[in-house]
Motif scaffolding. Sequence first.
Motif, PDB file in Angstrom:
ATOM      1  N   ASP A 146       0.825  -1.213   0.000  1.00  0.00           N
ATOM      2  CA  ASP A 146       0.000   0.000   0.000  1.00  0.00           C
ATOM      3  C   ASP A 146       0.857   1.260   0.000  1.00  0.00           C
ATOM      4  O   ASP A 146       0.492   2.271  -0.611  1.00  0.00           O
TER       5      ASP A 146
ATOM      6  N   TYR B 223      -9.815   6.209   0.149  1.00  0.00           N
ATOM      7  CA  TYR B 223      -9.823   4.748   0.218  1.00  0.00           C
ATOM      8  C   TYR B 223     -11.198   4.306   0.704  1.00  0.00           C
ATOM      9  O   TYR B 223     -11.547   4.493   1.869  1.00  0.00           O
TER      10      TYR B 223
ATOM     11  N   GLN C  41     -10.220  -2.225   8.549  1.00  0.00           N
ATOM     12  CA  GLN C  41      -8.880  -1.818   8.116  1.00  0.00           C
ATOM     13  C   GLN C  41      -8.459  -0.469   8.713  1.00  0.00           C
ATOM     14  O   GLN C  41      -7.511   0.156   8.230  1.00  0.00           O
ATOM     15  N   THR C  42      -9.148  -0.024   9.757  1.00  0.00           N
ATOM     16  CA  THR C  42      -8.877   1.305  10.336  1.00  0.00           C
ATOM     17  C   THR C  42      -7.433   1.445  10.801  1.00  0.00           C
ATOM     18  O   THR C  42      -6.741   2.417  10.456  1.00  0.00           O
TER      19      THR C  42
ATOM     20  N   HIS D 180      -4.850  -0.347   9.980  1.00  0.00           N
ATOM     21  CA  HIS D 180      -3.958  -0.478   8.818  1.00  0.00           C
ATOM     22  C   HIS D 180      -3.768   0.864   8.116  1.00  0.00           C
ATOM     23  O   HIS D 180      -2.625   1.263   7.823  1.00  0.00           O
ATOM     24  N   PHE D 181      -4.879   1.572   7.856  1.00  0.00           N
ATOM     25  CA  PHE D 181      -4.749   2.827   7.110  1.00  0.00           C
ATOM     26  C   PHE D 181      -4.179   3.946   7.976  1.00  0.00           C
ATOM     27  O   PHE D 181      -3.492   4.842   7.460  1.00  0.00           O
ATOM     28  N   LYS D 182      -4.420   3.907   9.270  1.00  0.00           N
ATOM     29  CA  LYS D 182      -3.753   4.869  10.149  1.00  0.00           C
ATOM     30  C   LYS D 182      -2.238   4.684  10.053  1.00  0.00           C
ATOM     31  O   LYS D 182      -1.475   5.661   9.975  1.00  0.00           O
TER      32      LYS D 182
ATOM     33  N   VAL E 178      -0.519   3.204   7.517  1.00  0.00           N
ATOM     34  CA  VAL E 178      -0.051   3.520   6.168  1.00  0.00           C
ATOM     35  C   VAL E 178       0.012   5.027   5.956  1.00  0.00           C
ATOM     36  O   VAL E 178       1.004   5.560   5.426  1.00  0.00           O
ATOM     37  N   PHE E 179      -1.029   5.746   6.368  1.00  0.00           N
ATOM     38  CA  PHE E 179      -1.050   7.205   6.198  1.00  0.00           C
ATOM     39  C   PHE E 179       0.082   7.862   6.987  1.00  0.00           C
ATOM     40  O   PHE E 179       0.771   8.757   6.494  1.00  0.00           O
TER      41      PHE E 179
ATOM     42  N   HIS F 163      -9.878   7.653   4.675  1.00  0.00           N
ATOM     43  CA  HIS F 163     -10.376   6.273   4.718  1.00  0.00           C
ATOM     44  C   HIS F 163     -11.843   6.338   5.152  1.00  0.00           C
ATOM     45  O   HIS F 163     -12.161   6.817   6.242  1.00  0.00           O
TER      46      HIS F 163
END
Length: 588
Positions: free
Chosen positions: A323, A341, A347-348, A350-352, A354-355, A372
């Motif tokens: 990602d 996204y 996936q909360t 995960h995206f925290k 990644v961001f 997200h």
Amino acid sequence: MNLKLKDLVASSLGLEAGDISLEIPEKEEFGDYTTNLAMQIFGDSTKLKKLPFGSFDFKNPQGLASKISEILSQNKELMHFISKIEVKKPGFINFWLKDDTLFNNLISISKEKYDYGSSQIGVGKRVVIDYSSPNIAKQFSIGHLRSTIIGHALYNIYQFLGYRTIGDNHLGDWGTQFGKLIYMLRRYQLNSLDVKTLEELYVKFHKLAEEDKTGEMEFQARIWFSKLEKGNKTAYLTWQKCRQISLQEFNRIYDLLGVSFDYMLGESHYQSEIKSMLKDKKLLSVLEEGENGAKIIRLDEFGIKTPLMFLKSDGATTYAARDLACLRYRMKRFQPHIIIYEVGQEQTLHFKQVFAAARKLGIVPPEVILYHTRHGLYLSSSGRKFSTRKGGAVNLEEVLREAIAKARKIIESSATSRNLSEAEIERVSTDVGIGAIKYFDLKHSVESDIVFDWKKILALEGNSGPYIQYTFARAFSVLSKAKEEGIDFEKETYLSSFDLDDQEKNIIRQVFHFGEIIQKSAVEFAPNVLCDYLFTLSQKYNSFYDKYPILKEKDLQKRFLRLKLTEATSWVLRNGLRLLGIEVIEKM
């Protein structure tokens, strides 16, 4: 109008437009716009000092609101299109638009047609929307429906507002699961393959692996995925075949849904990007060794205690690494201002991660918005995750086919099917069934869970897709009959001399706000805002239709006005449904 009103209010008071919050009231009795400005700044001495009056001795926000109202009433440019400014407890300021302004908008709708409600606010800006993202070698389940529908609606909305919109279906086509699948395909040498068989093989692998006390199967699967990442020809060709088989099924479902994408790149597309990242000094400087030799990125400075795993202990890339590589690619390729996204709540974290990692590595600058959506789940009537009787994922195509079949039964039992050919019945059934599924999803808040209920999905009354489609068909029928009778309702004429009753005026006021509602849906990443608006308009039009004659009205001026109201309603419903990805029905 919202922005213009904000600017005039701000300039009259010595404030910035950003200080002014304007909303569309839920009830008509509170005007066309309302602001709580007086309540917002009542205790803010800095902003109070900017106001163009000397005394600040107000006992409450309502007193301040009255003084603000008095100042605004003296602005001639503002009062050119505002008929009344009124203060309501505990300090709201309400604005009423002049009839001329509302009538002129009816003429604008006639002229703009398919473009009515569109805007140029996004011109020069780019937005990437990541949506749908099913997993290769797995059947397209209902779990991916929300992402597909919501993402497509957001794509349409942003595009309508002038943004350069890029839709990407980020396919789940890479990862250790493909090592397992390649192992099983090599083991069983099957001649005939479809997605169902591929998924069954994957499930069978896990069952056999549990019985394998030596761990040999898991070891062999990891070796095959390692070979795939290194470009082994046998592994690659097997993986490619799985991908092609899956895409054939996915595209069939996308065609049924009327959903499309600009790109379908998938995780596999970013392998070269990851290799490039692993040579990047910035990344190498923050990579640390975690448990069992895995490579991690710590994110404590962002308040995230769980580090992001970039590489597994065996050197394989992680979902998070792919990602990040995807983000890096998108920033270089598209230079977006916003990246959305459309992925579920699970996936909360995960995206925290990644961001935060993307900011830390300088991949995404601070001014670029990363969002997200965190959509909720489909639930059964028992409140549990929607699944088959055996607890498996519900096949999406089966649900869509059932929706079409149920819609067909309703249509065949009604007057709609009269004088329709078999092909027309099938088309209407598909448009109603698919539209019902889409609208039922979109009318809910994105983050809320949804209890799947066929009765509500296909209801012909209330807040449902068929009800909105029926309202459009009703308005379209009136206009078609008017044309057959030779009535020219599309001509331009001066409308301000017409007297309106409340129901007629409420429709004019409702259609006036269409463009602002679309913008609000975009800003809040919330198609449900548009759904609520279309439902309210449909209710108002149907109440008006039931109460007043239109074509049979003997007063020609009244007949003309009511046809203009009908025309405006039809264009707003048509454009609104199109943004939601729902087909209009002309006969229903």
